[in-house]
Scaffold this motif. Structure first.
Motif, PDB file in Angstrom:
ATOM      1  N   THR A 133       0.832  -1.203   0.000  1.00  0.00           N
ATOM      2  CA  THR A 133       0.000   0.000   0.000  1.00  0.00           C
ATOM      3  C   THR A 133       0.868   1.255   0.000  1.00  0.00           C
ATOM      4  OG1 THR A 133      -1.725  -1.174   1.237  1.00  0.00           O
ATOM      5  CG2 THR A 133      -1.861   1.226   1.188  1.00  0.00           C
ATOM      6  N   LEU A 134       1.962   1.202   0.770  1.00  0.00           N
ATOM      7  CA  LEU A 134       2.925   2.309   0.767  1.00  0.00           C
ATOM      8  C   LEU A 134       3.527   2.506  -0.617  1.00  0.00           C
ATOM      9  CD1 LEU A 134       4.877   1.881   4.145  1.00  0.00           C
ATOM     10  CD2 LEU A 134       3.550   3.880   3.439  1.00  0.00           C
ATOM     11  N   HIS A 135       3.872   1.409  -1.272  1.00  0.00           N
ATOM     12  CA  HIS A 135       4.421   1.492  -2.628  1.00  0.00           C
ATOM     13  C   HIS A 135       3.432   2.156  -3.577  1.00  0.00           C
ATOM     14  CE1 HIS A 135       7.989  -1.533  -2.816  1.00  0.00           C
ATOM     15  NE2 HIS A 135       8.070  -0.731  -1.774  1.00  0.00           N
ATOM     16  N   TYR A 136       2.168   1.798  -3.422  1.00  0.00           N
ATOM     17  CA  TYR A 136       1.132   2.372  -4.292  1.00  0.00           C
ATOM     18  C   TYR A 136       1.002   3.870  -4.048  1.00  0.00           C
ATOM     19  CZ  TYR A 136      -3.465   3.433  -6.192  1.00  0.00           C
ATOM     20  OH  TYR A 136      -4.507   4.002  -6.883  1.00  0.00           O
ATOM     21  N   MET A 137       0.980   4.261  -2.792  1.00  0.00           N
ATOM     22  CA  MET A 137       0.815   5.678  -2.455  1.00  0.00           C
ATOM     23  C   MET A 137       2.041   6.498  -2.815  1.00  0.00           C
ATOM     24  SD  MET A 137      -1.238   5.253   1.179  1.00  0.00           S
ATOM     25  CE  MET A 137      -1.534   7.005   1.352  1.00  0.00           C
ATOM     26  N   TRP A 190       4.000   7.541   9.457  1.00  0.00           N
ATOM     27  CA  TRP A 190       3.769   8.798  10.163  1.00  0.00           C
ATOM     28  C   TRP A 190       4.084  10.011   9.301  1.00  0.00           C
ATOM     29  CZ3 TRP A 190       1.051   6.416  13.285  1.00  0.00           C
ATOM     30  CH2 TRP A 190       1.455   5.217  13.877  1.00  0.00           C
ATOM     31  N   GLY A 191       4.575   9.801   8.099  1.00  0.00           N
ATOM     32  CA  GLY A 191       4.829  10.920   7.202  1.00  0.00           C
ATOM     33  C   GLY A 191       3.616  11.311   6.382  1.00  0.00           C
ATOM     34  N   TYR A 192       2.501  10.599   6.563  1.00  0.00           N
ATOM     35  CA  TYR A 192       1.275  10.876   5.816  1.00  0.00           C
ATOM     36  C   TYR A 192       0.254  11.568   6.709  1.00  0.00           C
ATOM     37  CZ  TYR A 192       2.929   7.807   2.085  1.00  0.00           C
ATOM     38  OH  TYR A 192       3.652   7.251   1.061  1.00  0.00           O
ATOM     39  N   PRO A 193      -0.725  12.249   6.105  1.00  0.00           N
ATOM     40  CA  PRO A 193      -1.809  12.864   6.893  1.00  0.00           C
ATOM     41  C   PRO A 193      -2.535  11.810   7.729  1.00  0.00           C
ATOM     42  CG  PRO A 193      -1.839  13.672   4.635  1.00  0.00           C
ATOM     43  CD  PRO A 193      -0.837  12.557   4.674  1.00  0.00           C
ATOM     44  N   LYS A 194      -3.201  12.252   8.796  1.00  0.00           N
ATOM     45  CA  LYS A 194      -3.815  11.314   9.735  1.00  0.00           C
ATOM     46  C   LYS A 194      -4.809  10.371   9.076  1.00  0.00           C
ATOM     47  CE  LYS A 194      -3.323  13.045  14.400  1.00  0.00           C
ATOM     48  NZ  LYS A 194      -4.041  13.359  15.659  1.00  0.00           N
ATOM     49  N   GLN A 195      -5.608  10.889   8.162  1.00  0.00           N
ATOM     50  CA  GLN A 195      -6.609  10.043   7.517  1.00  0.00           C
ATOM     51  C   GLN A 195      -5.947   8.897   6.756  1.00  0.00           C
ATOM     52  OE1 GLN A 195      -9.294  12.129   4.973  1.00  0.00           O
ATOM     53  NE2 GLN A 195     -10.623  10.365   4.633  1.00  0.00           N
ATOM     54  N   GLN A 196      -4.852   9.211   6.076  1.00  0.00           N
ATOM     55  CA  GLN A 196      -4.129   8.184   5.337  1.00  0.00           C
ATOM     56  C   GLN A 196      -3.373   7.262   6.281  1.00  0.00           C
ATOM     57  OE1 GLN A 196      -1.832  10.613   2.580  1.00  0.00           O
ATOM     58  NE2 GLN A 196      -3.279  10.135   0.937  1.00  0.00           N
ATOM     59  N   GLN A 197      -2.927   7.793   7.415  1.00  0.00           N
ATOM     60  CA  GLN A 197      -2.252   6.953   8.409  1.00  0.00           C
ATOM     61  C   GLN A 197      -3.158   5.825   8.871  1.00  0.00           C
ATOM     62  OE1 GLN A 197      -0.715   9.195  11.722  1.00  0.00           O
ATOM     63  NE2 GLN A 197       0.505  10.569  10.418  1.00  0.00           N
ATOM     64  N   HIS A 198      -4.432   6.158   9.105  1.00  0.00           N
ATOM     65  CA  HIS A 198      -5.382   5.146   9.555  1.00  0.00           C
ATOM     66  C   HIS A 198      -5.551   4.055   8.508  1.00  0.00           C
ATOM     67  CE1 HIS A 198      -7.275   8.460  12.287  1.00  0.00           C
ATOM     68  NE2 HIS A 198      -6.187   7.939  12.815  1.00  0.00           N
ATOM     69  N   LYS A 199      -5.597   4.436   7.233  1.00  0.00           N
ATOM     70  CA  LYS A 199      -5.739   3.463   6.157  1.00  0.00           C
ATOM     71  C   LYS A 199      -4.503   2.565   6.059  1.00  0.00           C
ATOM     72  CE  LYS A 199      -8.784   6.348   3.309  1.00  0.00           C
ATOM     73  NZ  LYS A 199      -8.937   7.050   2.023  1.00  0.00           N
TER      74      LYS A 199
END
Length: 267
Positions: free
Chosen positions: A109-113, A226-235
């Motif tokens: 998922t990290l790779h995709y983002m 933790w480098g992503y916005p909170k909403q994306q962190q949850h995902k």
């Protein structure tokens, strides 16, 4: 090839597997300047390719010496014991990779983002990779040689000696011992501290294709979340957790010997 059976006491099977592991690691350091040059040096990689080729030829011969020839029509050949057969090949190729990809759902998922997936669609990525000795080592030579020695050549003697259940846990121990040399290299060459080197030396056991995938992905980069916005962190956290849960749920169904036409180790 004539059918053989393996009947060794547990202690003999353990010593033999330890011998295989020491032979595997020792072959990497027989070269005169192996200690002075980094493991990623071109000369080191080429010489270790030669070492792995020799080891992959000699250890099966040693394994054959401990097999007992038999006229039993239900017995299996050495190649059968080692899992070298076409029957069940495609399921093992696809399902083992799929199961491991489920476990790595979070990193994928990290790779995709991060846009990493687009690289895999670029022909230049693959052509450049195939020109890199480091890439070939990590994705082809290492997965094949390590799984060949530590799985194909050890399980034929470990399963009859310990039974299927114990052999599943005992076999990776030899693989772990053999990888301690990576940690020693990184520490002695000043590349990493002991704690960090130890973490990087932990490997996930899988068939060759899954092994190559694990080498490609590396240890999950949990800190990147933790480098992503909170909403994306949850995902992202949900994808990591979901991947682990699905992997546990799928592990035994997907690794059933029935799916791969394997009746040898279904003891």
């Amino acid at each position: 090839m004539a059918p053989v059976i393996f009947i060794l006491p547990a202690w003999q099977a353990t010593l033999l597997c330890l011998l295989f592991a020491l032979f595997f690691v020792g072959s990497l350091y027989i070269w005169a300047d192996s200690v002075n040059k980094n493991r990623d040096h071109v000369d080191t990689i080429k010489r270790r390719f030669v070492s792995m080729a020799v080891v992959c030829l000699i250890i099966p011969l040693l394994l054959w010496c401990f097999g007992i020839p038999t006229d039993n029509p239900e017995a299996h050949t050495l190649l059968d014991w080692m899992g070298i057969r076409f029957r069940g090949f495609l399921p093992s190729l696809i399902l083992s990779l799929a199961l491991t990809m489920v476990l790595f759902m979070g990193p994928l998922t990290l790779h995709y983002m991060d846009g990493v997936f687009s690289l895999y669609l670029d022909g230049r990525y693959w052509s450049n990779s195939l020109k890199s000795l480091i890439w070939i080592r990590n994705h082809i030579v290492a997965p094949f040689s390590e799984e060949f020695i530590f799985r194909a050549c050890m399980l034929p003697i470990l399963v009859p000696a310990f039974g299927t259940g114990w052999a599943v846990f005992v076999c990776p121990l030899f693989f772990g011992v053999a990888h301690v040399h990576h940690m020693i290299e990184m520490v002695t060459q000043g590349q990493q501290e002991v704690k960090a080197a130890f973490k990087q030396s932990c490997h996930l056991m899988a068939p060759v294709i899954a092994h190559a995938f694990c080498n490609h992905m590396g240890f999950p980069a949990f800190g990147e979340i933790w480098g992503y916005p909170k909403q994306q962190q949850h995902k992202l956290i949900a994808s990591f957790v979901l991947g682990a849960i699905l992997w546990i749920a799928m592990l035994y169904p997907v690794t059933s010997p029935f799916l791969y036409g394997n009746e040898i180790y279904d003891l």
